[in-house]
Design a protein around this motif. Structure first.
Motif, PDB file in Angstrom:
ATOM      1  N   VAL A 153      43.382  56.921  70.507  1.00 42.43           N
ATOM      2  CA  VAL A 153      43.960  56.133  69.425  1.00 42.43           C
ATOM      3  C   VAL A 153      42.822  55.629  68.547  1.00 42.43           C
ATOM      4  N   CYS A 154      42.931  55.823  67.252  1.00 44.98           N
ATOM      5  CA  CYS A 154      42.036  55.172  66.301  1.00 44.98           C
ATOM      6  C   CYS A 154      42.787  53.994  65.700  1.00 44.98           C
ATOM      7  N   PHE A 155      42.129  52.822  65.667  1.00 44.46           N
ATOM      8  CA  PHE A 155      42.807  51.638  65.145  1.00 44.46           C
ATOM      9  C   PHE A 155      41.967  50.974  64.065  1.00 44.46           C
ATOM     10  N   GLY A 156      42.658  50.490  63.030  1.00 38.78           N
ATOM     11  CA  GLY A 156      41.972  49.870  61.909  1.00 38.78           C
ATOM     12  C   GLY A 156      42.891  48.911  61.183  1.00 38.78           C
ATOM     13  N   SER A 157      42.343  48.278  60.164  1.00 42.35           N
ATOM     14  CA  SER A 157      43.092  47.294  59.380  1.00 42.35           C
ATOM     15  C   SER A 157      42.328  47.015  58.095  1.00 42.35           C
ATOM     16  N   CYS A 158      42.946  46.266  57.202  1.00 43.73           N
ATOM     17  CA  CYS A 158      42.245  45.633  56.073  1.00 43.73           C
ATOM     18  C   CYS A 158      41.561  46.665  55.176  1.00 43.73           C
ATOM     19  N   GLN A 159      42.356  47.369  54.374  1.00 42.92           N
ATOM     20  CA  GLN A 159      41.830  48.446  53.547  1.00 42.92           C
ATOM     21  C   GLN A 159      41.947  48.100  52.055  1.00 42.92           C
ATOM     22  N   LYS A 160      41.329  46.997  51.646  1.00 44.61           N
ATOM     23  CA  LYS A 160      41.406  46.594  50.241  1.00 44.61           C
ATOM     24  C   LYS A 160      40.887  47.719  49.358  1.00 44.61           C
ATOM     25  N   TYR A 161      41.744  48.171  48.449  1.00 48.31           N
ATOM     26  CA  TYR A 161      41.460  49.311  47.589  1.00 48.31           C
ATOM     27  C   TYR A 161      40.237  49.071  46.730  1.00 48.31           C
ATOM     28  N   GLU A 162      40.089  47.865  46.236  1.00 48.61           N
ATOM     29  CA  GLU A 162      39.001  47.565  45.319  1.00 48.61           C
ATOM     30  C   GLU A 162      37.646  47.485  46.025  1.00 48.61           C
ATOM     31  N   ALA A 163      37.637  47.194  47.309  1.00 43.62           N
ATOM     32  CA  ALA A 163      36.383  46.890  48.008  1.00 43.62           C
ATOM     33  C   ALA A 163      35.596  48.119  48.417  1.00 43.62           C
ATOM     34  N   GLY A 164      36.221  49.297  48.451  1.00 42.02           N
ATOM     35  CA  GLY A 164      35.482  50.468  48.901  1.00 42.02           C
ATOM     36  C   GLY A 164      36.313  51.733  48.833  1.00 42.02           C
ATOM     37  N   GLN A 165      35.706  52.818  49.253  1.00 39.31           N
ATOM     38  CA  GLN A 165      36.385  54.101  49.368  1.00 39.31           C
ATOM     39  C   GLN A 165      36.870  54.268  50.815  1.00 39.31           C
ATOM     40  N   TYR A 166      37.739  55.246  51.025  1.00 37.43           N
ATOM     41  CA  TYR A 166      38.357  55.421  52.335  1.00 37.43           C
ATOM     42  C   TYR A 166      37.657  56.480  53.176  1.00 37.43           C
ATOM     43  N   ALA A 167      36.315  56.434  53.163  1.00 37.95           N
ATOM     44  CA  ALA A 167      35.541  57.376  53.977  1.00 37.95           C
ATOM     45  C   ALA A 167      35.863  57.261  55.457  1.00 37.95           C
ATOM     46  N   ALA A 168      36.277  56.063  55.904  1.00 35.22           N
ATOM     47  CA  ALA A 168      36.610  55.892  57.318  1.00 35.22           C
ATOM     48  C   ALA A 168      37.665  56.897  57.766  1.00 35.22           C
ATOM     49  N   TYR A 169      38.597  57.217  56.878  1.00 36.88           N
ATOM     50  CA  TYR A 169      39.670  58.119  57.282  1.00 36.88           C
ATOM     51  C   TYR A 169      39.177  59.554  57.440  1.00 36.88           C
ATOM     52  N   GLU A 189      47.459  42.161  47.688  1.00 40.53           N
ATOM     53  CA  GLU A 189      48.409  41.822  46.633  1.00 40.53           C
ATOM     54  C   GLU A 189      47.780  41.137  45.429  1.00 40.53           C
ATOM     55  N   GLY A 190      46.493  40.822  45.472  1.00 43.35           N
ATOM     56  CA  GLY A 190      45.889  40.026  44.413  1.00 43.35           C
ATOM     57  C   GLY A 190      45.806  40.752  43.081  1.00 43.35           C
ATOM     58  N   ALA A 191      45.563  39.975  42.026  1.00 48.04           N
ATOM     59  CA  ALA A 191      45.352  40.539  40.697  1.00 48.04           C
ATOM     60  C   ALA A 191      44.069  41.370  40.687  1.00 48.04           C
ATOM     61  N   PRO A 192      43.953  42.350  39.801  1.00 45.64           N
ATOM     62  CA  PRO A 192      42.713  43.128  39.739  1.00 45.64           C
ATOM     63  C   PRO A 192      41.503  42.225  39.533  1.00 45.64           C
ATOM     64  N   SER A 193      40.435  42.532  40.241  1.00 50.71           N
ATOM     65  CA  SER A 193      39.215  41.734  40.146  1.00 50.71           C
ATOM     66  C   SER A 193      38.011  42.652  40.254  1.00 50.71           C
ATOM     67  N   ALA A 194      37.100  42.549  39.306  1.00 45.83           N
ATOM     68  CA  ALA A 194      35.912  43.399  39.294  1.00 45.83           C
ATOM     69  C   ALA A 194      34.830  42.903  40.242  1.00 45.83           C
ATOM     70  N   ARG A 195      35.009  41.743  40.851  1.00 43.28           N
ATOM     71  CA  ARG A 195      33.980  41.192  41.734  1.00 43.28           C
ATOM     72  C   ARG A 195      33.823  42.059  42.986  1.00 43.28           C
ATOM     73  N   ASN A 196      32.647  42.593  43.194  1.00 42.78           N
ATOM     74  CA  ASN A 196      32.339  43.467  44.339  1.00 42.78           C
ATOM     75  C   ASN A 196      33.256  44.689  44.404  1.00 42.78           C
ATOM     76  N   ALA A 197      33.789  45.120  43.273  1.00 43.37           N
ATOM     77  CA  ALA A 197      34.772  46.207  43.265  1.00 43.37           C
ATOM     78  C   ALA A 197      34.102  47.541  42.960  1.00 43.37           C
ATOM     79  N   GLY A 452      36.984  45.860  63.163  1.00 40.80           N
ATOM     80  CA  GLY A 452      36.399  45.830  61.828  1.00 40.80           C
ATOM     81  C   GLY A 452      37.433  45.897  60.732  1.00 40.80           C
ATOM     82  N   SER A 453      37.026  46.422  59.577  1.00 36.74           N
ATOM     83  CA  SER A 453      37.935  46.646  58.450  1.00 36.74           C
ATOM     84  C   SER A 453      37.610  48.004  57.847  1.00 36.74           C
ATOM     85  N   ILE A 454      38.623  48.634  57.269  1.00 38.22           N
ATOM     86  CA  ILE A 454      38.394  49.924  56.620  1.00 38.22           C
ATOM     87  C   ILE A 454      37.485  49.752  55.402  1.00 38.22           C
ATOM     88  N   THR A 455      37.739  48.715  54.587  1.00 37.55           N
ATOM     89  CA  THR A 455      36.904  48.460  53.404  1.00 37.55           C
ATOM     90  C   THR A 455      36.657  46.976  53.147  1.00 37.55           C
TER      91      THR A 455
END
Length: 526
Positions: A153-169, A189-197, A452-455
């Motif tokens: 089983v591979c387990f993960g969580s927390c894949q904020k789209y803005e924070a990174g790419q999905y290389a983990a997958y 669910e947050g509004a778009p944010s360029a901070r660390n994006a 950990g987190s995906i991103t």
């Protein structure tokens, strides 16, 4: 028998049907007969989930314009054919049927494909409007009680789209897991944010069904996330960001109008169901959706999958009059008598009773509690206000210690075999021993692992110091990634896998920690 399989990381948006017979079998129908559909119906890919011995859930959603609230579909029901085969070429189709994709459900399709054989690998696809979907690969679980040689089983969580790419997958797929277990925060669910994006959300913060559909479509348009769904069945639960940050039951973190929030929550829950391979039992009954459940893997393992958001009580130790004033709940709280009140609940009475029964009657060799966050009690001292003494996070298990301890006591009293807890939420890797609350100085009764987190990045720069002060066995906050759980009758292991740079599509990965598991020897290895 082992079959090799390469997931297509960049599936085409449109594949024409081959064979006049297949084409003739597919009709798109509406209120006034045949409906002409735009191309690119399967832009969001396919998925499977919640495997049982004789069935598995198959999913897709027709969305030729994925970033439109209606997916770019006409407001009519559309016929979709589904097929399950023993081979990737579909020369040996074993199950098939036709279902209507309804506009009220976002033209999502959920098939509980029954009549399959246990412990088998299958391939599946959908056909609609002259198009064929990408091919997904799935598998059924072993027969209940049957001997099983191994489970990965591979387990993960927390894949904020803005924070990174999905290389983990990409690396998860290479692990060839039997199951992918996702432990919450599938979207943010947050509004778009360029901070660390490294990329941006494609719509404003969602508040209604159309908005949540666009947000899910943004995530599910990612080729690597699609490829992970195409490669193996998933089992999922949610955390807060599928609705709103730090929400619980009928209130959001801002303690605003509960009626308005419940409307938002209902929209978020519907969008969650529309975009993931979940059984119909998770559809709404009134305003609720039941997602807590067990998943059995022969005699080897049982997963108890929890929902710690929908039924939880109010945060403890808040200022008097806060609820009536609609002030924001405090996320960091001082200890107070209310904190340890045994009447306070994280899971709600019905879910907790269900869990206690499952922990008592499970005959599996390994029992895996799949939940959202770190269970180990975490206390901190605010350097700016040391006079306040120890403080606790109101939104985690540390803010509901009595509810958590009831689970630990049940493991001990019921002699649940080889319990483990898996978690997410904290955007860091962590591992800890779990002890019987009645014997806090005794030997461990279980271990927990947060993968950990995906991103998603960690905002708490003092995490490692906090972890050391609270007795965690392992803590790492600098890398993103996932956990891998390998189980056999003779033993197993949890391995933490960390990306070199989660901002890069081609990031390398490496093992950052490895924890052998021995039957009947609970706790972290010494």
């Amino acid at each position: 028998m082992t079959m090799s399989y390469r997931a297509d990381l960049h599936p085409t948006r449109r594949t024409l049907l081959t064979g006049a017979a297949a084409a003739a079998a597919i009709l798109s129908i509406g209120a006034r007969g045949a409906t002409r559909l735009p191309p690119g119906l399967f832009s969001l890919g396919v998925a499977s989930g919640d495997p049982m011995a004789d069935r598995v859930v198959l999913w897709t959603r027709l969305a030729p314009v994925p970033l439109a609230g209606d997916g770019g579909m006409p407001p009519v029901a559309i016929e979709v054919r589904w097929e399950v085969a023993e081979d990737a070429r579909f020369a040996r189709i074993v199950r098939a049927g036709v279902v209507l994709a309804q506009p009220a459900r976002g033209h999502a399709v959920h098939i509980d494909a029954a009549g399959l054989r246990p412990a088998r690998r299958y391939f599946y696809r959908f056909i609609a409007g002259g198009e064929t979907s990408p091919v997904g690969r799935t598998r059924t679980a072993p027969e209940p009680g049957a001997p099983v040689d191994r489970l990965r089983v591979c387990f993960g969580s927390c894949q904020k789209y803005e924070a990174g790419q999905y290389a983990a997958y990409r690396h998860m797929i290479a692990e060839d897991p039997d199951l992918i277990l996702f432990l919450g925060d599938y979207i943010y669910e947050g509004a778009p944010s360029a901070r660390n994006a490294v990329r941006l959300h494609q719509n404003p913060e969602p508040l209604d069904l159309a908005g949540y559909r666009v947000r899910y479509a943004t995530y599910k348009s990612d080729p690597l996330l699609q490829a992970a769904h195409h490669a193996a069945p998933w089992a999922l639960t949610w955390d807060d960001h599928e609705v709103a940050n730090d929400y619980g039951a009928a209130r959001d973190e801002n303690n605003g109008d509960p009626v308005r929030f419940l409307l938002r929550r209902a929209a978020a829950y519907q969008a969650y169901y529309e975009h993931l391979p979940l059984r119909a039992a998770t559809r709404a009954w009134g305003e609720e959706r039941r997602i807590y459940r067990t998943l059995d893997w022969g005699s080897l393992a049982q997963f108890q999958i929890l929902d710690d958001r929908q039924y939880r009580g109010l945060p403890a130790c808040q200022p008097d009059g806060l609820a009536a004033s609609h002030q924001r709940y405090r996320s960091l709280i001082d200890a107070c008598p209310e904190l340890g009140d045994p009447q306070r609940t994280m899971l709600g009475r019905a879910q907790e009773q269900w869990l206690m029964a499952r922990l008592g009657d499970s005959a599996a060799q390994w029992n895996v509690l799949a939940q959202q966050t770190l269970m180990h009690q975490q206390a901190r001292i605010d350097a700016a206000h040391p006079e306040r003494g120890k403080q606790y996070g109101a939104d985690t298990w540390s803010g509901f210690p009595a509810a958590r301890d009831r689970i630990f006591r049940r493991w001990a009293e019921a002699r649940t075999r080889n319990p483990l807890a898996l978690g997410g939420d904290i955007h860091a890797f962590a591992a800890a021993d779990i002890r019987d609350p009645a014997r806090p100085d005794g030997a461990p009764i279980a271990a927990e692992f947060v993968g950990g987190s995906i991103t998603s990045l960690l905002a708490d720069k003092g995490f490692k110091q906090l972890a050391a002060a609270n007795g965690l066995g392992f803590a790492e906050d600098a890398q993103r990634g996932y956990g891998r759980l390998d189980l056999t009758p003779a033993g197993g292991a949890v391995t933490f896998r960390g990306l070199a740079d989660s901002r890069l599509l081609g990031s390398a990965i490496a093992d950052i920690a490895h924890f052998p598991l021995e039957p009947n020897r609970p706790g972290l290895p010494t």
